[in-house]
Scaffold this motif. Sequence first.
Motif, PDB file in Angstrom:
ATOM      1  N   SER A   1       0.965   8.587   0.797  1.00 32.43           N
ATOM      2  CA  SER A   1       0.376   9.922   0.873  1.00 32.43           C
ATOM      3  C   SER A   1      -1.155   9.841   0.817  1.00 32.43           C
TER       4      SER A   1
ATOM      5  N   GLU B   1      -2.707   8.488   4.144  1.00 32.82           N
ATOM      6  CA  GLU B   1      -2.669   9.376   5.308  1.00 32.82           C
ATOM      7  C   GLU B   1      -4.012  10.047   5.545  1.00 32.82           C
ATOM      8  N   LYS B   2      -4.824  10.109   4.524  1.00 39.05           N
ATOM      9  CA  LYS B   2      -6.144  10.754   4.644  1.00 39.05           C
ATOM     10  C   LYS B   2      -7.210   9.785   5.158  1.00 39.05           C
TER      11      LYS B   2
ATOM     12  N   LYS C   1      -3.140   4.104   9.928  1.00 41.10           N
ATOM     13  CA  LYS C   1      -2.114   4.950  10.545  1.00 41.10           C
ATOM     14  C   LYS C   1      -0.776   4.695   9.851  1.00 41.10           C
ATOM     15  N   ILE C   2      -0.017   5.774   9.656  1.00 38.75           N
ATOM     16  CA  ILE C   2       1.293   5.692   9.015  1.00 38.75           C
ATOM     17  C   ILE C   2       2.357   5.917  10.081  1.00 38.75           C
TER      18      ILE C   2
ATOM     19  N   TYR D   1       9.028   9.360   2.239  1.00 37.96           N
ATOM     20  CA  TYR D   1       8.582   8.177   2.977  1.00 37.96           C
ATOM     21  C   TYR D   1       9.621   7.052   2.995  1.00 37.96           C
TER      22      TYR D   1
ATOM     23  N   SER E   1       8.738   3.476   6.661  1.00 41.16           N
ATOM     24  CA  SER E   1       7.352   3.943   6.605  1.00 41.16           C
ATOM     25  C   SER E   1       6.442   2.730   6.491  1.00 41.16           C
TER      26      SER E   1
ATOM     27  N   ALA F   1       2.463   1.256   6.960  1.00 42.91           N
ATOM     28  CA  ALA F   1       1.041   1.574   7.089  1.00 42.91           C
ATOM     29  C   ALA F   1       0.347   0.414   7.784  1.00 42.91           C
TER      30      ALA F   1
END
Length: 536
Positions: free
Chosen positions: A273, A276-277, A282-283, A328, A509, A511
């Motif tokens: 989470s 993601e910012k 990229k997720i 996720y 999920s 990253a």
Amino acid sequence: MANIKRRKLIAVTAAMGLLALLPLAAAAKTPENQLVVGFSMANVLTLDPAGAGGKERVQIITNLYDNLVGIDPSDRTSLMPELAERWVISEDGNSIRLTLRTGAVFASGNPVTSEDVVWSFKRVLALNLAQATNFKIRGYTAQNADENFVAVDAQTVEIRIPQKTDPNIILLTLAMTGPGSILDKKTVLQNEKNGDFGSGWLATHAAGSGAFGLQIMTPNEIVVLKRNENYWGAPATMDRVIMRHLPESQSQRLLLAKGDLDIAYSLSAADLSTMEKDEDIKIINEVGNGLYYLAMSMKDKALSDPRVRQAIIKLIDFEGINNSVMKYYGVAHVDPIQIGLGGEKGVKPPAPDVEEAKSLLAEAGYANGLKLSLHALSEPPFDNLSVAIQGALTTGGIDVNIISGGGETVYGPMRKRDFQLVVGRSGGQVSHPDGDLRSIVHNPDNRDEAQLSGLLSWRVSYKDDELNRAIDEALFLAPDQQKAEYAKIQKLYRDKVPAIQAISQVTDSVAARADISGLVISPVWQTRLSTVGKAR
């Protein structure tokens, strides 16, 4: 003493070599020709394809070995050629003939022949480890292997089907990493000891024909894959893939943010989470293969009572767990057939009912409570999922002691059928509803000596002849009838009170740094890293 000193010197030399491969912390940038991946090796007990299953293990082995056929990453029910260029199913449906591609060789340089193929399948059955179950449930045995796996000539393999089944199920089994992985017979037998078919050596070595070869494998530390220059297909984009054992999510997040990792496989929901910012990250989130579940052993006196199992199910807040703990990691799914294979997406999980659960426990003779042990891996999401289940069961008077640890701590007792509760994750079934049902529901032989450790149903000692018959018969129905029958089977399993209660379907999920290209997540854990590059 001399041998001990020599081993220490080798270990030190190898460690120094690894340091040269890894990026310096100050550089905060991985080498352009090397892919650095963070994941957990806690459940990677061996790299022998015939051994125990597990998502992380499959993620490694897939890049070292090829199968005759592969799973299409865009459609998990479709097959595509790998070592076999083409295949033909006989008119009577009793055999499949596959033609090997010309010129394919193993990483050793040895040619891939039909002899290697049939020996690989026979080896799985002879060793009788976890992956043998995938063949055994289709009628294959170590005794009938010679007549059913046949090398017609150097480039042609015939797979005969010993019991009536859909031939596509056999092809889907051959597409599974593990039972379907093709080994270099000559290289493996050169490293055999005491008739182990090379299993000891293959724990930390490889003998495949994949896009990568194995350079280094140090358990619970690091795996280094090196481009296989003998690969029959398009060469891997990266020279090396360095897979680092980083079980702590925060460590992976920090290293990924700094640029010291390219891909992170094992991040917690909180860290995903947060990332993601970050515009440099990229997720990727995809519905994947397998189910997170709560297993209840029918060998245990209390859990063999359906009222106790029903009480446990009624205490669990499925929706709450999936909205918090499993974000996720999974999407709510409570039936054995997965989404994408006939399992309905969006079926509302049952709501918790504490009073009804207490009433059921009282009827079963446990009005004053019950004590149970719960095994779970000490990593996300199993750790938080086990705590959530522990808290839920406490509301009904069930005192749960969590036993956490690595793969052998959790799945070892389960394979021996010596446990009460386990929070686990399924996977490795063929991409067909029959695969899910045969793993979770169908149990043809409940004796301890049957050793069907690849079946979750056997591990929990669950055997129901009515369900067994229904699953066997459904396989040969027309598609429309089959779909309706599978829905009935799932309802019947619910009504009989499951010993394996699904909680979530796995979502993958991952990253990655924003400049990573060519990463396609396989829906069955078989993600190929050969196409991954860096857009720098």
